[in-house]
Structure formats: structure tokens, C-alpha cells
Design an enzyme around this catalytic site. Structure first.
Site, PDB file in Angstrom:
ATOM      1  N   PHE A 128      44.631  39.880  41.182  1.00 39.24           N
ATOM      2  CA  PHE A 128      46.766  39.098  41.123  1.00 39.24           C
ATOM      3  C   PHE A 128      47.537  40.428  41.302  1.00 39.24           C
ATOM      4  CE2 PHE A 128      48.581  36.342  39.206  1.00 39.24           C
ATOM      5  CZ  PHE A 128      49.426  36.565  38.945  1.00 39.24           C
TER       6      PHE A 128
ATOM      7  N   VAL B 236      37.233  38.672  43.868  1.00 43.53           N
ATOM      8  CA  VAL B 236      37.509  38.011  43.027  1.00 43.53           C
ATOM      9  C   VAL B 236      36.059  37.021  42.667  1.00 43.53           C
ATOM     10  CG1 VAL B 236      38.951  35.772  41.692  1.00 43.53           C
ATOM     11  CG2 VAL B 236      39.357  37.814  43.298  1.00 43.53           C
TER      12      VAL B 236
ATOM     13  N   HIS C 179      40.361  30.614  35.151  1.00 42.53           N
ATOM     14  CA  HIS C 179      40.967  32.289  35.976  1.00 42.53           C
ATOM     15  C   HIS C 179      41.216  32.471  37.286  1.00 42.53           C
ATOM     16  CE1 HIS C 179      42.597  36.824  35.212  1.00 42.53           C
ATOM     17  NE2 HIS C 179      42.314  35.479  35.018  1.00 42.53           N
TER      18      HIS C 179
HETATM   19  N1  LIG Z   1      38.365  38.931  37.374  1.00 40.40           N
HETATM   20  C1  LIG Z   1      38.809  39.579  38.335  1.00 40.40           C
HETATM   21  C2  LIG Z   1      39.968  39.651  38.715  1.00 40.40           C
HETATM   22  N2  LIG Z   1      40.601  39.689  37.077  1.00 40.40           N
HETATM   23  C3  LIG Z   1      42.041  40.454  36.536  1.00 40.40           C
HETATM   24  C4  LIG Z   1      43.281  40.184  37.088  1.00 40.40           C
HETATM   25  O1  LIG Z   1      42.991  39.827  39.371  1.00 40.40           O
HETATM   26  C5  LIG Z   1      44.115  41.050  36.744  1.00 40.40           C
HETATM   27  O2  LIG Z   1      44.644  41.997  37.105  1.00 40.40           O
HETATM   28  C6  LIG Z   1      44.533  40.456  35.861  1.00 40.40           C
HETATM   29  O3  LIG Z   1      44.538  38.724  35.200  1.00 40.40           O
HETATM   30  C7  LIG Z   1      46.108  40.634  35.307  1.00 40.40           C
HETATM   31  O4  LIG Z   1      46.896  40.343  35.522  1.00 40.40           O
HETATM   32  N3  LIG Z   1      40.374  40.334  39.283  1.00 40.40           N
HETATM   33  C8  LIG Z   1      39.160  40.397  40.535  1.00 40.40           C
HETATM   34  O5  LIG Z   1      40.112  41.635  41.197  1.00 40.40           O
HETATM   35  N4  LIG Z   1      38.213  40.204  40.967  1.00 40.40           N
HETATM   36  C9  LIG Z   1      37.642  39.657  40.024  1.00 40.40           C
HETATM   37  O6  LIG Z   1      36.455  38.904  39.751  1.00 40.40           O
HETATM   38  C1  LIG Z   2      38.011  35.213  38.575  1.00 38.18           C
HETATM   39  C2  LIG Z   2      38.323  36.126  36.747  1.00 38.18           C
HETATM   40  O1  LIG Z   2      38.856  36.589  35.853  1.00 38.18           O
HETATM   41  C3  LIG Z   2      36.517  35.900  35.867  1.00 38.18           C
HETATM   42  O2  LIG Z   2      35.828  36.902  36.695  1.00 38.18           O
HETATM   43  C4  LIG Z   2      36.856  35.993  34.589  1.00 38.18           C
HETATM   44  O3  LIG Z   2      35.114  36.380  33.839  1.00 38.18           O
HETATM   45  P1  LIG Z   2      35.882  34.812  33.050  1.00 38.18           P
HETATM   46  O4  LIG Z   2      36.784  33.052  33.814  1.00 38.18           O
HETATM   47  O5  LIG Z   2      34.562  34.406  32.609  1.00 38.18           O
HETATM   48  O6  LIG Z   2      36.753  35.187  31.810  1.00 38.18           O
END
Ligand SMILES: Nc1c(NC[C@H](O)[C@H](O)[C@H](O)CO)[nH]c(=O)[nH]c1=O
Ligand SMILES: CC(=O)[C@@H](O)COP(=O)(O)O
Length: 164
Positions: free
Chosen positions: A66, A90, A97
Site C-alpha cells: 500500500f 500481496v 483487504h
Molecule cells: N497483507 C499484505 C499487506 N498488508 C499491509 C499493507 O500493504 C499496508 O502496509 C497496511 O495496510 C498499512 O497501510 N501488504 C503487502 O504488501 N502484502 C500483503 O499480503
Molecule cells: C492482503 C492482506 O492484507 C491480507 O494478507 C491480510 O489478511 P486478512 O485478509 O486475513 O486479514
């Protein structure tokens, strides 16, 4: 073309301009570090293999995918790069999310590129599971970091050509 039909690291050397004239900024997400570190190695090695100088490659970590958009924006606002490469992974979890992150970073990276008239490359894996990510970070489907680096070189060269 689906990745199943095209290896992410399969490029004809004749189709790639020299990276020697260009400065590259790489923004790497720390989430899923095993994957993103592999993407980074692929991107860095591809830039060097195509003539980029190590001193012309600067790398900056951000917490998650993000934050790749903000990282790209800050690099283009405060530094002078010919192209920015954004690397992240991701992986779908239990909630929606995933959808919000993927949409935000895809649209955000594109908007920053247009805002600055500079190439900002979307080198982000958006997968259903970790195996799909491993397969695309140096596995059987190649390395998305390679693809992102080659794309950055091509776009930086296009920009230079058009600027005259
Ligand atoms: N779940 C994943 C995330 N989650 C974190 C977000 O990217 C971000 O840092 C947070 O929401 C705070 O703003 N990020 C990834 O790169 N990959 C994932 O699977
Ligand atoms: C892409 C995400 O932020 C995810 O991995 C977070 O996991 P969840 O959807 O089970 O909270």
C-alpha cells in the site's frame, strides 16, 4: 498474455536498450519479505546485466505494498530518477483487504507515473497463495522483478527518445 503462457524472465537481449544512461529508484515492500527480496534481486541483477551502474540504482524499503505509491511519489518529488520500480507481493487472506490494497497500489502507481511524466513500474505480485508468488519470484514462471526492470529500461529509453 497470461503468465502461464509467458515466462516473466524471457526476453530477447536485442529488444532491450542499454540501461547505462539512466538512474533507477527501487521501492520494495517489506511484507512477504522472502518474496519481495527475490523480486528485488531479480530487478537489480537485470538492471546491472543490461548496463546500469550500481551508483545509478537507489533502493528504499516501505512497510507494505500500500505504501509503494507514497514511496514512488516521494522519490520523484525529492530525487531525480529516470524510472521508478515498485516491488511488492500481496497474497489473498481471509478478508477483502487484498482487493483494496491491490486496487489502491495499481491505481496509485499509475497516477504517480502520469503526474510526474516518469515511468513508474508496477512490479507487484497479487496472488491467491504463497506458491503462486514463489513461482513468479524466481520459480517456474520466472521473476517479476526481471520483468519490472526490463520494463523500466524500455520506458526510460522511450522517454529519452521522445524528449529529443
Ligand atoms: N497483507 C499484505 C499487506 N498488508 C499491509 C499493507 O500493504 C499496508 O502496509 C497496511 O495496510 C498499512 O497501510 N501488504 C503487502 O504488501 N502484502 C500483503 O499480503
Ligand atoms: C492482503 C492482506 O492484507 C491480507 O494478507 C491480510 O489478511 P486478512 O485478509 O486475513 O486479514
Amino acid at each position: 498474455m497470461a503468465t502461464l503462457l509467458k515466462n516473466l524472465s524471457d526476453f530477447s537481449q536485442t529488444e532491450i536498450p542499454s540501461a547505462a544512461p539512466y538512474k533507477f529508484g527501487i521501492v520494495v515492500a517489506e511484507w512477504n519479505a522472502e518474496i519481495t527480496n527475490a523480486l528485488y534481486q531479480g530487478a537489480y541483477n537485470s538492471l546491472i546485466a543490461n548496463g546500469a551502474s550500481a551508483e545509478n540504482i537507489e533502493t528504499y524499503p516501505v512497510p507494505g505494498s500500500f505504501e509503494l505509491t507514497a514511496g514512488a511519489e516521494l522519490l520523484l518529488k525529492y530525487k531525480n530518477f529516470d524510472a521508478i520500480i515498485c516491488l511488492g507481493c500481496v497474497i489473498q487472506g481471509e478478508t477483502r483487504h487484498f482487493d483494496f490494497i491491490c486496487d489502491a497500489v495499481a491505481n496509485g502507481v499509475s497516477n504517480v507515473s502520469i503526474k510526474h511524466s516518469k515511468p513508474v513500474i508496477f512490479g507487484v505480485l497479487t496472488t491467491d497463495n504463497q506458491q503462486q508468488a514463489l513461482d513468479r519470484a524466481g520459480g517456474k514462471h520466472g521473476n517479476k522483478g526481471d520483468e519490472a526492470a526490463i520494463t523500466a529500461i524500455k520506458m526510460a529509453d522511450l522517454a529519452k527518445t521522445l524528449q529529443g
